[in-house]
Design a protein around this motif. Structure first.
Motif, mmCIF file in Angstrom:
data_model
loop_
_atom_site.group_PDB
_atom_site.id
_atom_site.type_symbol
_atom_site.label_atom_id
_atom_site.label_comp_id
_atom_site.label_asym_id
_atom_site.label_seq_id
_atom_site.Cartn_x
_atom_site.Cartn_y
_atom_site.Cartn_z
ATOM 1 N N SER A 47 28.930 24.579 41.679
ATOM 2 C CA SER A 47 27.910 24.494 43.311
ATOM 3 C C SER A 47 27.863 25.990 43.160
ATOM 4 N N ASP A 48 26.492 26.101 43.973
ATOM 5 C CA ASP A 48 25.744 27.907 43.904
ATOM 6 C C ASP A 48 27.322 28.440 45.320
ATOM 7 N N PHE A 49 27.285 29.842 44.586
ATOM 8 C CA PHE A 49 28.288 30.272 44.901
ATOM 9 C C PHE A 49 28.017 32.165 44.968
ATOM 10 N N GLU A 50 28.702 32.679 45.770
ATOM 11 C CA GLU A 50 27.778 34.436 45.889
ATOM 12 C C GLU A 50 28.783 34.736 45.287
ATOM 13 N N PHE A 51 28.414 35.627 44.369
ATOM 14 C CA PHE A 51 29.313 36.714 42.958
ATOM 15 C C PHE A 51 29.898 38.314 43.494
ATOM 16 N N VAL A 52 30.907 38.661 43.553
ATOM 17 C CA VAL A 52 30.959 39.467 44.391
ATOM 18 C C VAL A 52 31.937 40.092 43.480
ATOM 19 N N ASN A 53 31.382 41.886 42.888
ATOM 20 C CA ASN A 53 32.278 43.029 42.365
ATOM 21 C C ASN A 53 33.252 43.966 43.841
ATOM 22 N N ASP A 54 34.874 43.319 43.718
ATOM 23 C CA ASP A 54 35.488 44.410 44.689
ATOM 24 C C ASP A 54 35.767 45.179 43.843
ATOM 25 N N GLN A 55 35.213 46.651 43.043
ATOM 26 C CA GLN A 55 36.591 47.437 42.989
ATOM 27 C C GLN A 55 36.979 48.282 42.905
ATOM 28 N N ALA A 57 39.410 46.734 44.939
ATOM 29 C CA ALA A 57 40.613 45.429 45.064
ATOM 30 C C ALA A 57 41.065 45.013 43.501
ATOM 31 N N GLY A 58 39.799 45.496 42.362
ATOM 32 C CA GLY A 58 40.017 45.377 41.080
ATOM 33 C C GLY A 58 39.977 44.010 40.921
ATOM 34 N N ILE A 59 38.449 43.042 41.117
ATOM 35 C CA ILE A 59 38.837 41.441 41.660
ATOM 36 C C ILE A 59 36.925 41.344 41.641
ATOM 37 N N ALA A 70 37.494 31.304 44.658
ATOM 38 C CA ALA A 70 38.127 32.078 43.249
ATOM 39 C C ALA A 70 38.214 33.472 43.011
ATOM 40 N N GLY A 71 38.684 33.350 42.084
ATOM 41 C CA GLY A 71 38.666 35.584 41.563
ATOM 42 C C GLY A 71 38.878 34.938 40.307
ATOM 43 N N TYR A 74 40.947 42.060 37.642
ATOM 44 C CA TYR A 74 40.935 42.767 36.224
ATOM 45 C C TYR A 74 41.468 44.144 36.641
ATOM 46 N N ASN A 75 41.728 45.021 35.773
ATOM 47 C CA ASN A 75 42.141 46.947 35.660
ATOM 48 C C ASN A 75 41.044 47.135 35.496
ATOM 49 N N ASP A 76 40.654 48.462 35.707
ATOM 50 C CA ASP A 76 39.559 49.816 34.606
ATOM 51 C C ASP A 76 40.745 49.982 33.745
ATOM 52 N N ALA A 77 40.333 50.173 32.273
ATOM 53 C CA ALA A 77 41.550 50.715 31.608
ATOM 54 C C ALA A 77 40.885 52.320 31.879
#
Length: 152
Positions: A47-55, A57-59, A70-71, A74-77
């Motif tokens: 299904s169509d969804f909006e893709f977001v990067n919450d830097q 929160a790291g999600i 869905a999510g 991640y961690n930024d190394a």
């Protein structure tokens, strides 16, 4: 005497820095559902969804109508590398290809940024093993979780 046993689709080993005692872990029922979806229904209609990067929160998230469905955390190394930790999909949105498409969009975003990934999520590892065009994104020094080798 028995021959080698093929590894299960649920057999993974974690590096020492993964914090998993003995390097082996049992997947949760939610994780096995997502692995089954990736392997058994790799082309499920999404299904169509909006893709977001919450830097902050790291999600990386998938939202529909402002609701997160869905999510992938991640961690930024800090060395042009992201550590992909865990993906989750709300139960009512499973088996619709959301996990597959979210992972694909995350990896495409990582590639566009010129970064690599360390994979701590067995679902993401499974996706990459079945989509080798993304294998070059895995950091060679810090690959993360791997499939457990065949047992004798």
């Amino acid at each position: 005497m028995t021959g080698p046993t093929a590894p299960s689709r649920y057999d993974f080993e974690y590096p020492d820095e993964g914090g998993v005692p003995g390097g082996k872990s049992t997947l949760s029922p939610d994780q096995t559902v997502l692995i089954d979806e990736l392997l058994d229904r790799p082309h499920a209609s999404t299904s169509d969804f909006e893709f977001v990067n919450d830097q902050q929160a790291g999600i990386y998230g998938a939202t529909v109508g402002g609701r997160e469905i869905a999510g992938l955390s991640y961690n930024d190394a800090g060395d042009d590398r992201l550590v992909l930790l865990a993906i989750s999909v709300f139960p009512e949105f499973r088996n619709k290809g959301i996990a597959t498409e979210l992972i694909r969009r995350v990896l495409d975003d990582v590639r566009a940024q010129g970064k690599t990934v360390t994979i701590m999520c067995p679902i993401v590892r499974t996706f990459i093993e079945n989509n080798p065009e993304y294998a070059g994104l895995v950091d060679s020094k810090h690959p993360g979780v791997t499939k457990r080798p065949r047992r004798s």
